[in-house]
Design an enzyme around this catalytic site. Structure first.
Site, PDB file in Angstrom:
ATOM      1  N   GLU A  59       0.849  -1.211   0.000  1.00  0.00           N
ATOM      2  CA  GLU A  59       0.000   0.000   0.000  1.00  0.00           C
ATOM      3  C   GLU A  59       0.872   1.244   0.000  1.00  0.00           C
ATOM      4  OE1 GLU A  59      -2.072  -0.060   3.749  1.00  0.00           O
ATOM      5  OE2 GLU A  59      -2.341  -2.217   3.528  1.00  0.00           O
ATOM      6  N   LYS A  68       2.489   4.527   1.356  1.00  0.00           N
ATOM      7  CA  LYS A  68       2.739   5.062   2.687  1.00  0.00           C
ATOM      8  C   LYS A  68       2.437   6.555   2.609  1.00  0.00           C
ATOM      9  CE  LYS A  68       6.335   5.334   6.242  1.00  0.00           C
ATOM     10  NZ  LYS A  68       6.037   6.707   6.575  1.00  0.00           N
ATOM     11  N   ASP A 117       1.850  10.350   3.250  1.00  0.00           N
ATOM     12  CA  ASP A 117       2.558  11.321   4.075  1.00  0.00           C
ATOM     13  C   ASP A 117       1.537  12.262   4.712  1.00  0.00           C
ATOM     14  OD1 ASP A 117       4.592  12.634   5.256  1.00  0.00           O
ATOM     15  OD2 ASP A 117       5.353  13.600   3.447  1.00  0.00           O
ATOM     16  N   ARG A 140      -2.257  10.261  16.983  1.00  0.00           N
ATOM     17  CA  ARG A 140      -1.394   9.153  17.382  1.00  0.00           C
ATOM     18  C   ARG A 140      -0.684   9.467  18.700  1.00  0.00           C
ATOM     19  NH1 ARG A 140       4.108   7.591  16.518  1.00  0.00           N
ATOM     20  NH2 ARG A 140       4.241   5.342  16.364  1.00  0.00           N
ATOM     21  N   TYR A 174      -6.389   1.844   7.007  1.00  0.00           N
ATOM     22  CA  TYR A 174      -5.635   0.645   6.647  1.00  0.00           C
ATOM     23  C   TYR A 174      -5.424  -0.372   7.755  1.00  0.00           C
ATOM     24  CZ  TYR A 174      -2.060   3.746   8.564  1.00  0.00           C
ATOM     25  OH  TYR A 174      -1.376   4.626   9.363  1.00  0.00           O
ATOM     26  N   LYS A 206       3.514  -5.314   3.471  1.00  0.00           N
ATOM     27  CA  LYS A 206       3.031  -5.978   4.686  1.00  0.00           C
ATOM     28  C   LYS A 206       2.863  -7.470   4.437  1.00  0.00           C
ATOM     29  CE  LYS A 206       0.464  -1.851   5.983  1.00  0.00           C
ATOM     30  NZ  LYS A 206      -0.806  -1.177   6.267  1.00  0.00           N
ATOM     31  N   LYS A 240      11.004   3.104   1.468  1.00  0.00           N
ATOM     32  CA  LYS A 240      10.982   4.561   1.297  1.00  0.00           C
ATOM     33  C   LYS A 240      11.390   4.978  -0.120  1.00  0.00           C
ATOM     34  CE  LYS A 240      10.481   7.240   4.257  1.00  0.00           C
ATOM     35  NZ  LYS A 240      10.856   7.702   5.594  1.00  0.00           N
ATOM     36  N   CYS A 264       7.845  49.332  -6.482  1.00  0.00           N
ATOM     37  CA  CYS A 264       7.472  48.237  -7.378  1.00  0.00           C
ATOM     38  C   CYS A 264       8.588  47.999  -8.404  1.00  0.00           C
ATOM     39  CB  CYS A 264       6.163  48.584  -8.081  1.00  0.00           C
ATOM     40  SG  CYS A 264       5.782  47.486  -9.455  1.00  0.00           S
ATOM     41  N   CYS A 292       7.273  49.415 -11.955  1.00  0.00           N
ATOM     42  CA  CYS A 292       6.928  50.800 -12.253  1.00  0.00           C
ATOM     43  C   CYS A 292       7.599  51.796 -11.310  1.00  0.00           C
ATOM     44  CB  CYS A 292       5.410  50.992 -12.202  1.00  0.00           C
ATOM     45  SG  CYS A 292       4.754  50.880 -10.536  1.00  0.00           S
ATOM     46  N   CYS A 317       1.545  46.790  -5.123  1.00  0.00           N
ATOM     47  CA  CYS A 317       1.811  47.963  -5.935  1.00  0.00           C
ATOM     48  C   CYS A 317       0.434  48.533  -6.232  1.00  0.00           C
ATOM     49  CB  CYS A 317       2.507  47.582  -7.238  1.00  0.00           C
ATOM     50  SG  CYS A 317       2.499  48.946  -8.403  1.00  0.00           S
ATOM     51  N   CYS A 373       0.604  50.666 -13.438  1.00  0.00           N
ATOM     52  CA  CYS A 373       1.830  49.853 -13.447  1.00  0.00           C
ATOM     53  C   CYS A 373       1.802  48.899 -14.652  1.00  0.00           C
ATOM     54  CB  CYS A 373       1.918  49.064 -12.148  1.00  0.00           C
ATOM     55  SG  CYS A 373       3.201  47.812 -12.175  1.00  0.00           S
TER      56      CYS A 373
HETATM   57  S1  IVH Z   1       1.062   0.496   8.662  1.00  0.00           S
HETATM   58  C1  IVH Z   1       1.614  -1.819  12.327  1.00  0.00           C
HETATM   59  N1  IVH Z   1       0.207   1.526   6.405  1.00  0.00           N
HETATM   60  O1  IVH Z   1       3.565   5.575   8.185  1.00  0.00           O
HETATM   61  C2  IVH Z   1       1.160  -0.867  11.303  1.00  0.00           C
HETATM   62  N2  IVH Z   1       1.340   2.954   7.932  1.00  0.00           N
HETATM   63  O2  IVH Z   1       5.939   4.606  10.618  1.00  0.00           O
HETATM   64  C3  IVH Z   1       2.087   0.243  11.092  1.00  0.00           C
HETATM   65  N3  IVH Z   1       1.487   5.279   7.189  1.00  0.00           N
HETATM   66  O3  IVH Z   1       3.164   6.896  11.163  1.00  0.00           O
HETATM   67  C4  IVH Z   1       1.626   1.238  10.142  1.00  0.00           C
HETATM   68  N4  IVH Z   1       0.427   4.998   5.284  1.00  0.00           N
HETATM   69  O4  IVH Z   1       0.963   6.686  10.084  1.00  0.00           O
HETATM   70  C5  IVH Z   1       0.855   1.758   7.567  1.00  0.00           C
HETATM   71  N5  IVH Z   1      -0.647   2.289   4.395  1.00  0.00           N
HETATM   72  C6  IVH Z   1      -0.004   2.528   5.541  1.00  0.00           C
HETATM   73  C7  IVH Z   1       0.473   3.802   5.896  1.00  0.00           C
HETATM   74  C8  IVH Z   1       1.153   3.977   7.107  1.00  0.00           C
HETATM   75  C9  IVH Z   1       1.032   5.875   6.075  1.00  0.00           C
HETATM   76  C10 IVH Z   1       2.236   5.982   8.245  1.00  0.00           C
HETATM   77  C11 IVH Z   1       1.805   5.674   9.641  1.00  0.00           C
HETATM   78  C12 IVH Z   1       3.068   5.704  10.459  1.00  0.00           C
HETATM   79  C13 IVH Z   1       4.152   5.672   9.449  1.00  0.00           C
HETATM   80  C14 IVH Z   1       5.007   4.445   9.647  1.00  0.00           C
END
Ligand code: IVH
Length: 705
Positions: free
Chosen positions: A112, A114, A116, A135, A249, A325, A349, A443, A446, A461, A466
């Site tokens: 999936e 990740k 941000d 969290r 998730y 996962k 990452k 400006c 002008c 301005c 201008c």
């Molecule tokens: S799983 C045990 N899945 O990434 C489950 N985390 O350090 C652990 N995050 O702060 C997290 N998308 O908030 C998981 N599809 C995703 C995610 C996700 C974003 C964030 C999560 C956490 C950081 C992982």
């Protein structure tokens, strides 16, 4: 059909359409129809306040501001993830855990994005959203329930897209808006705690900033910080205005009271497979990532991850990697964790999109409304496959706050479709040769003095002549959403201004063929075509002309509303700020900007010339504005404090539906102050001016009389 049945039906319909719009991204009805359903529901709720429950769609933004957030202990620790940088790391992770359990030889993987964003924890009791938390430190978070309620993608009640049970609402079977096929009732644990990520999509972020920039307000730095700030607002009404969304998730915790003691009950698929879990969450109405996939081997999972590494801009939101996962959740749980990182998953990452480079110069651009914006000129640098030479510095306050100096090494980020932006200087890299920067006093285009209002971030301005502004102004005036003068592009605009044939937008309508023929590249045909296009633009409706004039804060939408309310530029230019605020969507700032615009001599001259040129469209005023025999016709209200049952928005809507208007500030012309709990300074002002005061009950009585 009795009213209560109708009420339940409406609630169901709204939840259903809300899910179609915010979760599935596939609306079935228009916004107007949606608003109408919501208005009907509000009406029923004002008549029967005792029917209102926490899962009503009207309860998303009703709560009053709280002083601080309470702490909430999570039912299970909210874990984080170990990182893998590249395929090698990911393979090493799997090799390590494979040694711990033989069953991993046949492991499947769910991958999936990740996201941000911000991790949040959602609590559902008997299918109702009852609590939401940040969290925090993973053990204890903060109670942000009221803010999370405003996020439309979070279901207030699950399951979402099925009709309520037939006994409650016998007529539901006949509603054609619901899908014909009914899902079988999934069993929902009585206590269900989920985890998801709150974020803002790239598109919504760009829109939000465009709107702010148009109003001369401070723009946001990036989607993640904006989402974080919005979630931690003490006033949920503010959160409600931010385009937050969520993807869910994980099940953090669940209990099923009904199942307690029934050891024979087999685990449901969602309890033992991440892939099944995502499907189950989706069937309940939660938004889950549609980029999630399940694979039979780690190699395939890595290959899939790498396709997103190159295509991450297509996700539509910021992701800093993919999470790989173990699909088997039972096995993953048995593997345990190292510190706070579960062994059963890894964050793969993506390479960072922040680089450092040198800030060569700061240039200042002049926008169409005269707003000056600083732009970073950078030593060219590649960020994620794109060569970046310029970046936004947001505004002059930002430069001062971060003490950014010319010659600094700066950290620059390019993310998604968002314009690259400077994060800040690297103070350790300073040599001493860097030069401090202060905003220009004149400006750059002008050389006229720059104006800076104390309570605004923007520097302006204000010289209407201008040339830089004039170019942007004309460009906007002739553009597609405005007067739509075909064939009049930027190059010709620049030519006309350079030749001093056009000194304001009205001059366009006085252009003669012999003038045009003196310009480079103009022959008979081209001149004729352009004059014809300009002639045709005279017939554009009032809303377009108004939007074309470029009044700060008046875009296509408010121009339409203003045109409908006032009918002519004569009426608009005579309107007071108060009168302007009776139009939906026009707040005190925009009203002031309009009054200011029409009050300026130079603009009055332009209007006079447009009138002479016959560019003076009018339209009949919208009859809707006066509802015949409506109880509040002609009355102006100001609302203050928290009302017992109605949200501000609902009260405003109710007043407008009954012929009244709502403005922001109290004046002698205010008919009534609608008073709630803990009123602000408006109450004192009303008392001082002798404006009569009503409470919600009295208002409702007036309406229903
Ligand atoms: S799983 C045990 N899945 O990434 C489950 N985390 O350090 C652990 N995050 O702060 C997290 N998308 O908030 C998981 N599809 C995703 C995610 C996700 C974003 C964030 C999560 C956490 C950081 C992982």
């Amino acid at each position: 059909m009795d009213t209560l049945t109708r009420y339940h039906e409406l609630k169901q319909q709204i939840h259903f359409h809300n899910h179609r719009y915010h979760v599935l991204d596939a609306p079935l009805i228009s916004d107007v129809e949606y608003d109408r359903l919501l208005a009907d529901l509000r009406q029923l709720e004002t008549e029967h306040p005792d029917w209102v429950t926490s899962d009503s769609p009207t309860q998303r933004a009703g709560a009053a501001a709280s002083g601080k957030f309470e702490k909430i202990r999570h039912p299970r620790p909210i874990l984080s993830l170990a990182n893998a940088f590249g395929a090698g790391d990911a393979r090493a992770w799997f090799e390590r855990i494979r040694k711990l359990d033989e069953r991993l030889a046949t492991a499947k993987f769910t991958v999936e994005p990740k996201i941000d964003g911000l991790s949040v924890v959602l609590h559902y009791r008997n299918g109702l959203f009852v609590q939401g938390a940040t969290r925090g430190d993973g053990e204890v978070g903060e109670d942000i329930t009221a803010n999370l309620r405003t996020v439309r993608a979070i279901p207030l009640k699950i399951p979402v897209n099925r009709a309520e049970s037939a006994q409650n609402s016998p007529a539901l079977g006949q509603i054609s808006l619901f899908p014909a096929q009914r899902l079988s009732t999934p069993s929902i644990p009585s206590e269900l705690v989920l985890r998801g990520e709150i974020f803002i999509t790239d598109k919504d972020f760009a829109l939000l900033n465009a709107r702010l920039a148009e109003n001369g307000e401070k723009t946001y730095l990036n989607p993640r910080n904006t989402a974080a700030g919005s979630l931690r607002q003490l006033d949920p009404a503010i959160t409600a205005t931010r385009p937050l969304t969520i993807l869910v998730y994980q099940v953090v915790y669940w209990v099923n009271e009904k199942q307690a003691g029934q050891e024979t009950a087999l685990p449901e698929p969602w309890q033992s497979s991440q892939w099944e879990l995502l499907g189950w969450l989706k069937s309940l109405g939660f938004p889950v990532s549609d980029a999630a996939r399940r694979f039979d081997s780690l190699d395939e999972a890595i290959a899939y991850t790498e396709t997103w590494e190159t295509g991450r801009d297509n996700l539509g939101y910021e992701a800093d990697g993919m999470v790989i996962k173990l699909d088997n959740l039972t096995l993953a749980a048995e593997l345990g964790f190292v510190g706070k990182d579960p062994r059963g998953a890894i964050a793969f990452k993506f390479p960072g999109r922040e680089v450092t480079t040198q800030l060569l110069n700061i240039e200042v651009e002049v926008g169409r409304t005269g707003v000056l914006t600083p732009k970073a000129v950078l030593e060219a640098v590649e960020i994620g496959g794109v060569v970046v030479k310029n970046a936004t510095l947001h505004n002059f306050d930002f430069i001062a706050e971060k003490d950014i100096r010319i010659g600094d090494r700066v950290l620059v980020k390019r993310a998604g479709e968002v314009i690259p932006y400077v994060i800040g200087p690297l103070l350790d890299a300073r040599s001493g040769a860097e030069m401090a920067y202060s905003p220009p006093a004149t400006c750059p285009a002008c050389a006229q003095p720059v104006e800076h209002l104390a309570d605004e971030v923007a520097f302006y301005c204000v010289n209407a002549a201008c040339p830089a502004q004039l170019i942007r102004n004309l460009e906007h005036f002739v553009s597609r959403g405005a007067m739509d003068i075909v064939g009049l592009g930027l190059k010709i605009v620049e030519q006309l201004i350079a030749a001093e044939q056009v000194k304001d937008v009205a001059d366009l309508f006085f252009l003669k063929k012999e003038d045009l023929l003196t310009l480079e590249g103009f022959a008979e045909k081209k001149a004729d075509n352009l004059l014809e296009a300009i002639r045709a633009a005279r017939a554009q409706p009032l809303a377009r002309l108004l939007a074309a004039l470029g009044v700060r804060g008046v875009g296509e939408v408010s121009a339409k509303d203003l045109a409908a309310a006032f009918g002519s530029l004569d009426a608009l230019s005579a309107a007071s700020a108060d009168a302007l605020q009776t139009v939906a969507g026009i707040g005190p700032n925009i009203a002031a900007a309009i009054v200011d615009w029409f009050g300026r001599k130079r603009n009055q001259q332009v209007l006079e010339k447009l009138k002479q040129a016959g560019v003076w469209p009018t339209q009949t005023q919208n009859a809707d504005l006066k509802i015949p025999n409506a109880p509040l016709n002609g009355l102006t209200f100001v609302i203050t404090g928290t009302l017992p049952t109605l949200s501000r928005e609902a009260a405003k809507e109710l007043i407008e539906q009954n012929g009244g208007k709502v403005t922001e500030s109290v004046s002698k012309k205010t008919s009534y102050l609608l008073l709630g709990e803990a009123p602000g300074s408006k109450y004192e002002k009303a008392l001082a001016l002798g404006v009569p005061v009503l409470d919600e009950t009295a208002l409702l009585a007036r309406i229903t009389l």
